[in-house]
Write a protein that holds these residues in place. Structure first.
Motif, PDB file in Angstrom:
ATOM      1  N   VAL A  41       0.837  -1.194   0.000  1.00 37.19           N
ATOM      2  CA  VAL A  41       0.000   0.000   0.000  1.00 37.19           C
ATOM      3  C   VAL A  41       0.875   1.248   0.000  1.00 37.19           C
ATOM      4  O   VAL A  41       1.627   1.488   0.945  1.00 37.19           O
ATOM      5  CB  VAL A  41      -0.937   0.006   1.226  1.00 37.19           C
ATOM      6  CG1 VAL A  41      -1.818   1.261   1.221  1.00 37.19           C
ATOM      7  CG2 VAL A  41      -1.791  -1.258   1.254  1.00 37.19           C
ATOM      8  N   GLY A  42       0.787   2.042  -1.062  1.00 40.16           N
ATOM      9  CA  GLY A  42       1.558   3.269  -1.173  1.00 40.16           C
ATOM     10  C   GLY A  42       0.902   4.399  -0.390  1.00 40.16           C
ATOM     11  O   GLY A  42      -0.284   4.682  -0.566  1.00 40.16           O
ATOM     12  N   ILE A  43       1.697   5.038   0.494  1.00 34.31           N
ATOM     13  CA  ILE A  43       1.170   6.087   1.370  1.00 34.31           C
ATOM     14  C   ILE A  43       2.196   7.202   1.527  1.00 34.31           C
ATOM     15  O   ILE A  43       3.340   7.086   1.084  1.00 34.31           O
ATOM     16  CB  ILE A  43       0.827   5.534   2.774  1.00 34.31           C
ATOM     17  CG1 ILE A  43       2.083   4.916   3.425  1.00 34.31           C
ATOM     18  CG2 ILE A  43      -0.284   4.516   2.718  1.00 34.31           C
ATOM     19  CD1 ILE A  43       1.905   4.548   4.863  1.00 34.31           C
ATOM     20  N   THR A  44       1.775   8.292   2.175  1.00 37.85           N
ATOM     21  CA  THR A  44       2.690   9.302   2.695  1.00 37.85           C
ATOM     22  C   THR A  44       2.280   9.582   4.134  1.00 37.85           C
ATOM     23  O   THR A  44       1.240   9.106   4.601  1.00 37.85           O
ATOM     24  CB  THR A  44       2.646  10.619   1.892  1.00 37.85           C
ATOM     25  OG1 THR A  44       1.353  11.227   2.061  1.00 37.85           O
ATOM     26  CG2 THR A  44       2.918  10.384   0.419  1.00 37.85           C
ATOM     27  N   ASP A  45       3.090  10.357   4.837  1.00 39.27           N
ATOM     28  CA  ASP A  45       2.773  10.741   6.211  1.00 39.27           C
ATOM     29  C   ASP A  45       1.688  11.806   6.153  1.00 39.27           C
ATOM     30  O   ASP A  45       1.946  12.968   5.848  1.00 39.27           O
ATOM     31  CB  ASP A  45       4.032  11.275   6.897  1.00 39.27           C
ATOM     32  CG  ASP A  45       3.818  11.583   8.371  1.00 39.27           C
ATOM     33  OD1 ASP A  45       2.692  11.409   8.851  1.00 39.27           O
ATOM     34  OD2 ASP A  45       4.772  12.005   9.037  1.00 39.27           O
ATOM     35  N   PHE A  46       0.448  11.419   6.452  1.00 42.88           N
ATOM     36  CA  PHE A  46      -0.704  12.283   6.209  1.00 42.88           C
ATOM     37  C   PHE A  46      -1.781  12.001   7.256  1.00 42.88           C
ATOM     38  O   PHE A  46      -2.716  11.242   7.032  1.00 42.88           O
ATOM     39  CB  PHE A  46      -1.208  12.021   4.784  1.00 42.88           C
ATOM     40  CG  PHE A  46      -2.491  12.716   4.406  1.00 42.88           C
ATOM     41  CD1 PHE A  46      -3.019  13.752   5.147  1.00 42.88           C
ATOM     42  CD2 PHE A  46      -3.168  12.320   3.264  1.00 42.88           C
ATOM     43  CE1 PHE A  46      -4.198  14.373   4.785  1.00 42.88           C
ATOM     44  CE2 PHE A  46      -4.352  12.941   2.873  1.00 42.88           C
ATOM     45  CZ  PHE A  46      -4.865  13.973   3.649  1.00 42.88           C
ATOM     46  N   GLN A  96       5.905  -1.516  -7.654  1.00 44.58           N
ATOM     47  CA  GLN A  96       6.517  -1.188  -6.371  1.00 44.58           C
ATOM     48  C   GLN A  96       5.454  -1.133  -5.276  1.00 44.58           C
ATOM     49  O   GLN A  96       5.753  -1.331  -4.100  1.00 44.58           O
ATOM     50  CB  GLN A  96       7.251   0.153  -6.456  1.00 44.58           C
ATOM     51  CG  GLN A  96       8.349   0.193  -7.508  1.00 44.58           C
ATOM     52  CD  GLN A  96       9.377  -0.897  -7.309  1.00 44.58           C
ATOM     53  OE1 GLN A  96       9.984  -1.005  -6.238  1.00 44.58           O
ATOM     54  NE2 GLN A  96       9.577  -1.725  -8.327  1.00 44.58           N
ATOM     55  N   VAL A  97       4.220  -0.828  -5.662  1.00 43.54           N
ATOM     56  CA  VAL A  97       3.061  -0.886  -4.770  1.00 43.54           C
ATOM     57  C   VAL A  97       1.902  -1.503  -5.544  1.00 43.54           C
ATOM     58  O   VAL A  97       1.905  -1.524  -6.782  1.00 43.54           O
ATOM     59  CB  VAL A  97       2.658   0.509  -4.233  1.00 43.54           C
ATOM     60  CG1 VAL A  97       3.759   1.093  -3.353  1.00 43.54           C
ATOM     61  CG2 VAL A  97       2.313   1.469  -5.372  1.00 43.54           C
ATOM     62  N   ASP A  98       0.910  -2.007  -4.803  1.00 45.86           N
ATOM     63  CA  ASP A  98      -0.271  -2.597  -5.430  1.00 45.86           C
ATOM     64  C   ASP A  98      -1.445  -1.630  -5.459  1.00 45.86           C
ATOM     65  O   ASP A  98      -2.395  -1.824  -6.227  1.00 45.86           O
ATOM     66  CB  ASP A  98      -0.685  -3.867  -4.688  1.00 45.86           C
ATOM     67  CG  ASP A  98       0.404  -4.934  -4.739  1.00 45.86           C
ATOM     68  OD1 ASP A  98       0.931  -5.181  -5.838  1.00 45.86           O
ATOM     69  OD2 ASP A  98       0.731  -5.501  -3.670  1.00 45.86           O
ATOM     70  N   CYS A  99      -1.393  -0.621  -4.601  1.00 52.85           N
ATOM     71  CA  CYS A  99      -2.433   0.400  -4.597  1.00 52.85           C
ATOM     72  C   CYS A  99      -1.886   1.659  -3.950  1.00 52.85           C
ATOM     73  O   CYS A  99      -0.859   1.623  -3.261  1.00 52.85           O
ATOM     74  CB  CYS A  99      -3.692  -0.071  -3.861  1.00 52.85           C
ATOM     75  SG  CYS A  99      -3.459  -0.436  -2.118  1.00 52.85           S
ATOM     76  N   VAL A 100      -2.553   2.770  -4.204  1.00 49.78           N
ATOM     77  CA  VAL A 100      -2.230   4.043  -3.550  1.00 49.78           C
ATOM     78  C   VAL A 100      -3.451   4.417  -2.723  1.00 49.78           C
ATOM     79  O   VAL A 100      -4.528   4.659  -3.274  1.00 49.78           O
ATOM     80  CB  VAL A 100      -1.884   5.145  -4.567  1.00 49.78           C
ATOM     81  CG1 VAL A 100      -1.580   6.449  -3.851  1.00 49.78           C
ATOM     82  CG2 VAL A 100      -0.697   4.719  -5.433  1.00 49.78           C
ATOM     83  N   TRP A 101      -3.258   4.457  -1.400  1.00 44.80           N
ATOM     84  CA  TRP A 101      -4.390   4.599  -0.478  1.00 44.80           C
ATOM     85  C   TRP A 101      -3.986   5.634   0.559  1.00 44.80           C
ATOM     86  O   TRP A 101      -3.523   5.318   1.632  1.00 44.80           O
ATOM     87  CB  TRP A 101      -4.669   3.242   0.174  1.00 44.80           C
ATOM     88  CG  TRP A 101      -6.021   3.090   0.791  1.00 44.80           C
ATOM     89  CD1 TRP A 101      -6.809   4.051   1.341  1.00 44.80           C
ATOM     90  CD2 TRP A 101      -6.737   1.847   0.934  1.00 44.80           C
ATOM     91  NE1 TRP A 101      -7.971   3.511   1.818  1.00 44.80           N
ATOM     92  CE2 TRP A 101      -7.958   2.153   1.582  1.00 44.80           C
ATOM     93  CE3 TRP A 101      -6.459   0.518   0.595  1.00 44.80           C
ATOM     94  CZ2 TRP A 101      -8.902   1.170   1.894  1.00 44.80           C
ATOM     95  CZ3 TRP A 101      -7.387  -0.449   0.899  1.00 44.80           C
ATOM     96  CH2 TRP A 101      -8.599  -0.127   1.535  1.00 44.80           C
ATOM     97  N   ASN A 102      -4.222   6.900   0.236  1.00 42.80           N
ATOM     98  CA  ASN A 102      -3.578   7.951   1.030  1.00 42.80           C
ATOM     99  C   ASN A 102      -4.326   9.281   0.915  1.00 42.80           C
ATOM    100  O   ASN A 102      -3.737  10.302   0.631  1.00 42.80           O
ATOM    101  CB  ASN A 102      -2.129   8.124   0.539  1.00 42.80           C
ATOM    102  CG  ASN A 102      -1.300   9.012   1.445  1.00 42.80           C
ATOM    103  OD1 ASN A 102      -1.003   8.653   2.571  1.00 42.80           O
ATOM    104  ND2 ASN A 102      -0.907  10.171   0.952  1.00 42.80           N
ATOM    105  N   GLY A 103      -5.646   9.235   1.136  1.00 39.97           N
ATOM    106  CA  GLY A 103      -6.401  10.463   0.959  1.00 39.97           C
ATOM    107  C   GLY A 103      -6.131  11.073  -0.406  1.00 39.97           C
ATOM    108  O   GLY A 103      -5.801  12.244  -0.520  1.00 39.97           O
ATOM    109  N   MET A 104      -6.262  10.262  -1.436  1.00 38.49           N
ATOM    110  CA  MET A 104      -5.876  10.675  -2.783  1.00 38.49           C
ATOM    111  C   MET A 104      -7.065  11.280  -3.527  1.00 38.49           C
ATOM    112  O   MET A 104      -8.112  10.659  -3.683  1.00 38.49           O
ATOM    113  CB  MET A 104      -5.334   9.486  -3.572  1.00 38.49           C
ATOM    114  CG  MET A 104      -4.871   9.829  -4.975  1.00 38.49           C
ATOM    115  SD  MET A 104      -4.134   8.403  -5.811  1.00 38.49           S
ATOM    116  CE  MET A 104      -5.580   7.328  -5.979  1.00 38.49           C
TER     117      MET A 104
END
Length: 262
Positions: A41-46, A96-104
């Motif tokens: 799961v692709g994220i950032t500090d958010f 590199q990730v399977d999804c982007v799950w980060n308040g996108m």
């Protein structure tokens, strides 16, 4: 330890081969994730969507829901902090990730470059400044001479560029906020949900306030184009909404009023 290293090497080699060796990509993203046993799961500090607790564990509304979704697939979740939000589509396409799950935000770039879930949350892009100058920047017209800190590839950057305002692009929204807190940028444009969690009385940025709301938008989760995981996630969201667990997690992080009905 050797088994862990071997598994990691196998994942890395698979990603390299899929991205650059001309190997046939999986017909089913869901089966691919199940076969390797992890959902990356692709994220950032958010905060309040994805952030670390005192023990270094990723928590937040998105992090908790991603963990629950991985459990529903019978796999483990692994969070990958994206160094450059502007390259999130590349990270997906390169496995590199399977999804982007980060308040996108479901903006044009995301909708064109990813297979996305239905919207699950409402948000706004807001201006944040020092509280002692907030009165000077209470209208959109008053913002035109400011230089903004923005996250590269974000909805905040989109709205600043659309208004032809000056800006400095940074890797994450949290970096943009730090710039204003340190006084090295006059203002930033960030998500309303981050502003609500991180600025004002009782927070790390007690001397910062939000002033102008610039846009309204929807959050969604992104997968590789054509991924069958997007529809699987829609079913998961619906089930969690119906059984009350989605709103329970949302209430834990204070975002229940922003949730979309399923």
């Amino acid at each position: 330890m050797k088994k862990i290293l071997a598994a990691l090497m196998a994942t890395v080699m698979m990603a390299i081969c899929l991205a650059g060796c001309g190997a046939k990509k999986p017909d089913s993203d869901m089966q691919y994730v199940k076969d390797k046993g992890t959902l990356l799961v692709g994220i950032t500090d958010f905060a309040p969507m994805d952030y670390k607790d005192e023990d270094g564990k990723w928590i937040g509304f998105d992090a908790d829901m991603a963990t629950k979704f991985a459990d529903s697939l019978g796999v483990k979740v692994e969070f990958v902090e994206l160094a450059d939000w502007g390259k999130k589509i590349m990270e997906l396409d390169d496995y590199q990730v399977d999804c982007v799950w980060n308040g996108m935000t479901l903006n044009e770039e995301v909708l064109n470059g990813m297979e996305t879930s239905k919207p699950y949350c409402k948000n706004q892009q807001v201006v944040v400044v020092k509280s002692d100058v907030a009165d000077k920047y209470s209208t959109k017209e008053s913002l035109k001479d400011l230089t903004f800190a923005v996250e590269d590839g974000s909805a905040g950057q989109d709205v600043v560029e659309a208004n032809k305002w000056k800006s400095t692009a940074l890797p994450a929204q949290s970096d943009a906020l730090k710039e204003v807190g340190a006084g090295t940028s006059e203002a930033c444009v960030i998500d309303l949900l981050m502003a609500g969690a991180m600025i004002g009385e009782g927070t790390s940025y007690a001397d910062l306030v939000r002033t102008v709301s610039l846009t309204e938008e929807d959050y969604g989760v992104g997968f590789r184009k054509g991924s069958d995981l997007a529809e699987e996630l829609n079913k998961f969201f619906k089930a969690c909404y119906d059984d009350g667990s989605l709103m329970q997690i949302a209430t834990t992080y204070g975002v229940q009023k922003t949730m979309v009905e399923w």
